[in-house]
Design a protein around this motif. Structure first.
Motif, PDB file in Angstrom:
ATOM      1  N   ALA A  17      12.095 -33.263  -8.475  1.00  5.25           N
ATOM      2  CA  ALA A  17      11.096 -33.227  -9.543  1.00  5.25           C
ATOM      3  C   ALA A  17      11.819 -33.250 -10.878  1.00  5.25           C
ATOM      4  CB  ALA A  17      10.235 -31.980  -9.439  1.00  5.25           C
ATOM      5  N   GLN A  18      11.254 -33.969 -11.826  1.00  7.92           N
ATOM      6  CA  GLN A  18      11.844 -34.064 -13.150  1.00  7.92           C
ATOM      7  C   GLN A  18      10.731 -33.887 -14.179  1.00  7.92           C
ATOM      8  OE1 GLN A  18      13.673 -37.852 -13.845  1.00  7.92           O
ATOM      9  NE2 GLN A  18      14.240 -37.364 -15.938  1.00  7.92           N
ATOM     10  N   VAL A  19      10.933 -32.988 -15.141  1.00  8.46           N
ATOM     11  CA  VAL A  19       9.954 -32.755 -16.191  1.00  8.46           C
ATOM     12  C   VAL A  19      10.166 -33.807 -17.274  1.00  8.46           C
ATOM     13  CG1 VAL A  19       9.121 -31.142 -17.941  1.00  8.46           C
ATOM     14  CG2 VAL A  19       9.875 -30.303 -15.701  1.00  8.46           C
ATOM     15  N   LEU A  20       9.121 -34.602 -17.532  1.00 12.09           N
ATOM     16  CA  LEU A  20       9.201 -35.632 -18.557  1.00 12.09           C
ATOM     17  C   LEU A  20       8.706 -35.130 -19.905  1.00 12.09           C
ATOM     18  CD1 LEU A  20       7.959 -38.678 -16.475  1.00 12.09           C
ATOM     19  CD2 LEU A  20      10.321 -38.010 -16.988  1.00 12.09           C
TER      20      LEU A  20
END
Length: 193
Positions: A17-20
């Motif tokens: 998961a990557q927070v944009l």
């Protein structure tokens, strides 16, 4: 139930998961009930080959009858609504997939942190409509559309209603899929997986 499947074999699996971007969440607005459901009066999206699939399911499972299954669906639906109102995650767990239970846990915990409770009363199932039957070597699934109505309010800890209409039932419909493993029989006791 209670088996860890971390291979993604039966459902999606998150591997990264990557927070944009981040945006503030308005806690109070997300937890308020009310409003009309969109699409309740739209036609049901059903498998055009449902009759054939139901016959195949009935041939494979001599115990399957629509009236018995519909009674099971109604019981499960009412049990989930009551467990939600009570905030009882333990009663919800055997009735839901891991993903749905995790979502419900998230929302119930948010309500609790805010000192609120979503209360569903006078729940009435108006109609259960078959949508799709699916068979594979491991699972049999039956998707239904449930038409229901209920009083839906959000209440503060002192019982004060902070949103929703306490005397106007809200009509809605939901699609639910029941996925028993081959060889299991959906019984009348909806407390068991």
């Amino acid at each position: 139930c209670d088996n860890v499947v971390n291979t993604g074999k039966f459902e999606w699996q998150l591997s990264r998961a990557q927070v944009l971007e981040k945006a503030p969440v308005q806690e109070d607005q997300a937890l308020l009930s009310g409003g009309e459901e969109e699409g309740t009066d739209l036609p049901t999206l059903a498998d055009t080959d449902g009759g054939r699939q139901e016959r195949l399911l009935a041939a494979r499972r001599k115990d399957f009858t629509w009236p018995r299954f519909e009674a099971f669906v109604r019981g499960a639906f009412l049990a989930v609504q009551q467990a939600w109102t009570d905030g009882d995650l333990e009663r919800l767990r055997p009735l839901e997939s891991r993903a749905l239970w995790s979502t419900h846990r998230y929302w119930l915990e948010r309500y609790a942190r805010a000192g609120l409770r979503n209360v569903l009363e006078g729940v009435k199932v108006e109609r259960v409509q078959p949508v799709r039957y699916e068979l594979d070597p491991f699972y049999e699934s039956v998707t239904v559309r449930i038409f229901a109505k209920m009083l839906d309010t959000t209440q503060a800890g002192d019982g004060r209603i902070v949103s929703g209409q306490p005397d106007v039932p809200r009509r809605f419909s939901e699609y639910w899929t029941f996925i028993p493993a081959i060889g299991t029989v959906p019984g009348e006791d909806v407390k068991e997986c």
